[in-house]
Design a protein around this motif. Sequence first.
Motif, PDB file in Angstrom:
ATOM      1  N   GLU A   1      -6.884  -0.013   8.926  1.00  0.00           N
ATOM      2  CA  GLU A   1      -5.974   0.855   8.162  1.00  0.00           C
ATOM      3  C   GLU A   1      -5.166   1.655   9.188  1.00  0.00           C
ATOM      4  OE1 GLU A   1      -8.232   3.755   5.865  1.00  0.00           O
ATOM      5  OE2 GLU A   1      -8.787   4.857   7.663  1.00  0.00           O
TER       6      GLU A   1
ATOM      7  N   ARG B   1       2.264  -6.536  -0.180  1.00  0.00           N
ATOM      8  CA  ARG B   1       1.951  -6.556  -1.604  1.00  0.00           C
ATOM      9  C   ARG B   1       3.111  -5.991  -2.413  1.00  0.00           C
ATOM     10  NH1 ARG B   1      -4.262  -5.053  -2.953  1.00  0.00           N
ATOM     11  NH2 ARG B   1      -4.802  -6.703  -1.489  1.00  0.00           N
TER      12      ARG B   1
ATOM     13  N   MET C   1     -11.036  -2.226  -1.295  1.00  0.00           N
ATOM     14  CA  MET C   1     -11.446  -3.567  -0.893  1.00  0.00           C
ATOM     15  C   MET C   1     -11.679  -4.476  -2.098  1.00  0.00           C
ATOM     16  SD  MET C   1     -14.093  -2.950   2.154  1.00  0.00           S
ATOM     17  CE  MET C   1     -14.658  -1.404   1.505  1.00  0.00           C
TER      18      MET C   1
ATOM     19  N   ARG D   1      -9.232  12.501   0.114  1.00  0.00           N
ATOM     20  CA  ARG D   1     -10.236  12.217   1.150  1.00  0.00           C
ATOM     21  C   ARG D   1     -10.971  13.480   1.585  1.00  0.00           C
ATOM     22  NH1 ARG D   1      -8.329   6.859   4.289  1.00  0.00           N
ATOM     23  NH2 ARG D   1     -10.020   7.437   5.666  1.00  0.00           N
TER      24      ARG D   1
ATOM     25  N   GLU E   1     -11.008 -10.639   5.783  1.00  0.00           N
ATOM     26  CA  GLU E   1     -11.385 -10.774   4.373  1.00  0.00           C
ATOM     27  C   GLU E   1     -12.244 -12.019   4.162  1.00  0.00           C
ATOM     28  OE1 GLU E   1     -10.680  -8.591   2.089  1.00  0.00           O
ATOM     29  OE2 GLU E   1      -8.882  -7.501   2.722  1.00  0.00           O
TER      30      GLU E   1
ATOM     31  N   GLU F   1      -4.766  -4.203  -7.615  1.00  0.00           N
ATOM     32  CA  GLU F   1      -4.310  -3.002  -6.892  1.00  0.00           C
ATOM     33  C   GLU F   1      -3.035  -3.269  -6.099  1.00  0.00           C
ATOM     34  OE1 GLU F   1      -7.226  -1.475  -4.138  1.00  0.00           O
ATOM     35  OE2 GLU F   1      -5.680  -0.407  -2.995  1.00  0.00           O
ATOM     36  N   LEU F   2      -2.119  -2.317  -6.253  1.00  0.00           N
ATOM     37  CA  LEU F   2      -0.874  -2.360  -5.506  1.00  0.00           C
ATOM     38  C   LEU F   2      -0.900  -1.262  -4.447  1.00  0.00           C
ATOM     39  CD1 LEU F   2       1.885  -3.744  -5.644  1.00  0.00           C
ATOM     40  CD2 LEU F   2       2.484  -2.205  -7.503  1.00  0.00           C
ATOM     41  N   GLU F   3      -1.460  -0.155  -4.825  1.00  0.00           N
ATOM     42  CA  GLU F   3      -1.492   1.020  -3.945  1.00  0.00           C
ATOM     43  C   GLU F   3      -2.643   1.911  -4.387  1.00  0.00           C
ATOM     44  OE1 GLU F   3       2.254   2.944  -3.420  1.00  0.00           O
ATOM     45  OE2 GLU F   3       1.346   4.832  -2.756  1.00  0.00           O
TER      46      GLU F   3
ATOM     47  N   ALA G   1      -0.234   2.206   0.563  1.00  0.00           N
ATOM     48  CA  ALA G   1       0.392   1.036  -0.063  1.00  0.00           C
ATOM     49  C   ALA G   1       0.438  -0.118   0.929  1.00  0.00           C
ATOM     50  CB  ALA G   1       1.803   1.385  -0.509  1.00  0.00           C
TER      51      ALA G   1
ATOM     52  N   GLU H   1       1.411   3.976   4.774  1.00  0.00           N
ATOM     53  CA  GLU H   1       0.454   5.009   4.375  1.00  0.00           C
ATOM     54  C   GLU H   1       0.981   6.395   4.727  1.00  0.00           C
ATOM     55  OE1 GLU H   1      -3.852   3.230   4.167  1.00  0.00           O
ATOM     56  OE2 GLU H   1      -3.352   3.598   6.264  1.00  0.00           O
TER      57      GLU H   1
ATOM     58  N   PHE I   1      -1.809  -7.942   7.790  1.00  0.00           N
ATOM     59  CA  PHE I   1      -0.855  -7.458   6.793  1.00  0.00           C
ATOM     60  C   PHE I   1      -0.296  -6.114   7.247  1.00  0.00           C
ATOM     61  CE2 PHE I   1      -3.786  -4.294   4.996  1.00  0.00           C
ATOM     62  CZ  PHE I   1      -5.005  -4.791   5.431  1.00  0.00           C
TER      63      PHE I   1
ATOM     64  N   GLN J   1       0.731  -2.072   6.256  1.00  0.00           N
ATOM     65  CA  GLN J   1       0.500  -0.968   5.325  1.00  0.00           C
ATOM     66  C   GLN J   1       1.607   0.081   5.447  1.00  0.00           C
ATOM     67  OE1 GLN J   1      -3.628   0.131   6.430  1.00  0.00           O
ATOM     68  NE2 GLN J   1      -4.136  -0.408   4.316  1.00  0.00           N
TER      69      GLN J   1
ATOM     70  N   VAL K   1       0.450 -14.047  -0.486  1.00  0.00           N
ATOM     71  CA  VAL K   1       0.431 -12.876   0.406  1.00  0.00           C
ATOM     72  C   VAL K   1      -0.294 -11.681  -0.215  1.00  0.00           C
ATOM     73  CG1 VAL K   1       2.507 -13.539   1.669  1.00  0.00           C
ATOM     74  CG2 VAL K   1       2.729 -12.139  -0.393  1.00  0.00           C
TER      75      VAL K   1
ATOM     76  N   ARG L   1      -3.640 -11.122  -0.627  1.00  0.00           N
ATOM     77  CA  ARG L   1      -4.721 -10.663   0.255  1.00  0.00           C
ATOM     78  C   ARG L   1      -4.723 -11.505   1.522  1.00  0.00           C
ATOM     79  NH1 ARG L   1      -9.624 -11.090  -2.219  1.00  0.00           N
ATOM     80  NH2 ARG L   1      -9.295  -9.304  -3.563  1.00  0.00           N
TER      81      ARG L   1
ATOM     82  N   ALA M   1      -4.303   4.745   8.686  1.00  0.00           N
ATOM     83  CA  ALA M   1      -4.593   6.164   8.462  1.00  0.00           C
ATOM     84  C   ALA M   1      -5.194   6.879   9.681  1.00  0.00           C
ATOM     85  CB  ALA M   1      -5.543   6.296   7.269  1.00  0.00           C
TER      86      ALA M   1
HETATM   87  N1  GAP Z   1      -6.226   3.971   4.214  1.00  0.00           N
HETATM   88  C1  GAP Z   1      -6.750   3.580   2.947  1.00  0.00           C
HETATM   89  C2  GAP Z   1      -6.680   2.155   2.712  1.00  0.00           C
HETATM   90  O1  GAP Z   1      -6.500   1.360   3.629  1.00  0.00           O
HETATM   91  P1  GAP Z   1      -6.910   0.327   0.858  1.00  0.00           P
HETATM   92  O2  GAP Z   1      -6.924   0.483  -0.641  1.00  0.00           O
HETATM   93  O3  GAP Z   1      -8.022  -0.392   1.488  1.00  0.00           O
HETATM   94  O4  GAP Z   1      -6.805   1.813   1.404  1.00  0.00           O
HETATM   95  C3  GAP Z   1      -4.308   0.231   0.916  1.00  0.00           C
HETATM   96  O5  GAP Z   1      -5.540  -0.338   1.297  1.00  0.00           O
HETATM   97  C4  GAP Z   1      -3.325  -0.854   0.507  1.00  0.00           C
HETATM   98  O6  GAP Z   1      -3.179  -1.808   1.575  1.00  0.00           O
HETATM   99  C5  GAP Z   1      -3.768  -1.695  -0.701  1.00  0.00           C
HETATM  100  O7  GAP Z   1      -3.458  -1.046  -1.912  1.00  0.00           O
HETATM  101  C6  GAP Z   1      -2.939  -2.961  -0.500  1.00  0.00           C
HETATM  102  O8  GAP Z   1      -1.622  -2.781  -0.991  1.00  0.00           O
HETATM  103  C7  GAP Z   1      -2.897  -3.079   1.018  1.00  0.00           C
HETATM  104  N2  GAP Z   1      -3.933  -4.042   1.465  1.00  0.00           N
HETATM  105  C8  GAP Z   1      -5.242  -3.793   1.689  1.00  0.00           C
HETATM  106  N3  GAP Z   1      -5.877  -4.906   2.092  1.00  0.00           N
HETATM  107  C9  GAP Z   1      -4.946  -5.890   2.121  1.00  0.00           C
HETATM  108  C10 GAP Z   1      -4.971  -7.276   2.456  1.00  0.00           C
HETATM  109  N4  GAP Z   1      -6.081  -7.866   2.863  1.00  0.00           N
HETATM  110  N5  GAP Z   1      -3.817  -7.993   2.358  1.00  0.00           N
HETATM  111  C11 GAP Z   1      -2.660  -7.390   1.950  1.00  0.00           C
HETATM  112  N6  GAP Z   1      -2.578  -6.096   1.641  1.00  0.00           N
HETATM  113  C12 GAP Z   1      -3.692  -5.350   1.714  1.00  0.00           C
END
Ligand code: GAP
Length: 470
Positions: free
Chosen positions: A176, A340, A1, A300, A210, A293-295, A336, A227, A223, A225, A217, A219, A178
């Motif tokens: 997420e 992003r 976050m 866990r 957020e 952060e990209l990924e 990821a 994963e 969006f 993900q 794009v 944040r 996940a």
């Molecule tokens: N399951 C774990 C998880 O969600 P995270 O680091 O919170 O981990 C993973 O999110 C990836 O999702 C981030 O590295 C980013 O690339 C993407 N991400 C997270 N929040 C985002 C947002 N508000 N807008 C765009 N991409 C986002």
Amino acid sequence: MTDSPVHDPNDVAAAVPDLETIVSLSKRRGFVFQSSEIYGGINAVWDYGPLGVELKNNVKRAWWKSMVQERDDIVGLDAGILMHPQVWVTSGHVGSFSDPLVECGTCRRRYRLDELPGAEGLSVTDLADPTVIERFRLICPNDGGPLSAPRRFNLMFQTFMGPVQDDASIVYFRPETAQGSYVNFKNIQQSSRKKIPFGIAQIGKSFRNEISPGNFVFRMREFEQMEMQYFVRPGDAATAAFDDWLPRRLAWYGQYGVAPERLRLREHAKDELAHYARKAVDVEYRFPFGWKELEGVHNRGDFDLSRHAAASGENLEYFDPATEEHFIPWIVETAAGADRAAFTFLIDAYREEEVRGERRVSLSLHPDLAPYKVAVLPLLKKRPEIVELCHRILADLKRDLMAVYDDTAAIGKLYRRQDEIGTPWCVTVDVDSLEDMAVTVRDRDTMTQERIPVDGVKRAILDRMESARS
Ligand code: GAP
């Protein structure tokens, strides 16, 4: 976050000097538009235009190829966005998925504490300190007004399921992907008969309310993900899987063209770890607004499956037939963002140079990511035979590739347009083509041209795509 601040005084330069260069190219050429723009827009939601949707689909395809198609040990899943609300209580998101929020006493604007001027670089312990505002003399960046003590703001969006809108019908938009993989662990393990170690990969929308979205794009509130959850034996096997996945994920961005000097790894400090993580390392990219952060790659532990087993009453243990042991697997996650990643590939591909006294802008996108692989262009659109040959070549290419025809300008301008959207090759049909049944294939990056028989055009493009992969 949280996003890490820029620490390094000898920092490398971003691929573009400012974000505006990419924002304006994206809008002008149809990669990304503000959502609901004709109504003034909605904050932190973006729409992908004709070229953007191709780019993002290609990014997702590239990820799926390396995470599912090329692996024997990973299978896919597409779980629902809405899940049983208890999932988010058990996962810890209802209790802990929050950011520190402060409010200005005069203008009432709200800020994420760690993004206030003067708070960048503060430790998580400082950020959680109720006296942080006085200690660091933080003020409202808008009007200098006094700020409230920080409070936690939960990032999950809620809605109601069914026709009754009461507390009992609250459901959450997943923050997420996940959790869909965790609650389906048993279904997938049993139906696919996978043995540990194995993984579940998923691509899909996630939502976070957020506090301070932004940077285009980077944040958003809605969006996508990409994963992957990798289930392993407890303990050392998780450490080994983590050490295996981290360099693989870093290398994936390089494989698709991101310059290695603009990528780095950053381990989370103990007090920064998400509630589920034993260890977390971010792959970071040098965006025009700093290293971000990209990924994330996370160990866990057994946090998720143990908690879901306890809360649901389902036995989520795995039985290892080789050792005849029952255990709750540990999870190593690679998490990821599709937006992003697409944004990163776009920024990193941007080139500006002077060619014969003129400014040339090009996107040096990897051919697998480029929206169009090839453009077919007539040198003289007034000659119907030339146009007809263009359309024959185009129809053949379109059976296998994203290809486009354009005759709305002179050839020099047509090349520039394709350069600017990252089309790796242009096929030009000229008067001689009608005689020798050959065309010119021009390369985006080198601008070199090669004469190729009409019958061999598709093979030549497919061969070039293949060699870009090796
Ligand atoms: N399951 C774990 C998880 O969600 P995270 O680091 O919170 O981990 C993973 O999110 C990836 O999702 C981030 O590295 C980013 O690339 C993407 N991400 C997270 N929040 C985002 C947002 N508000 N807008 C765009 N991409 C986002």
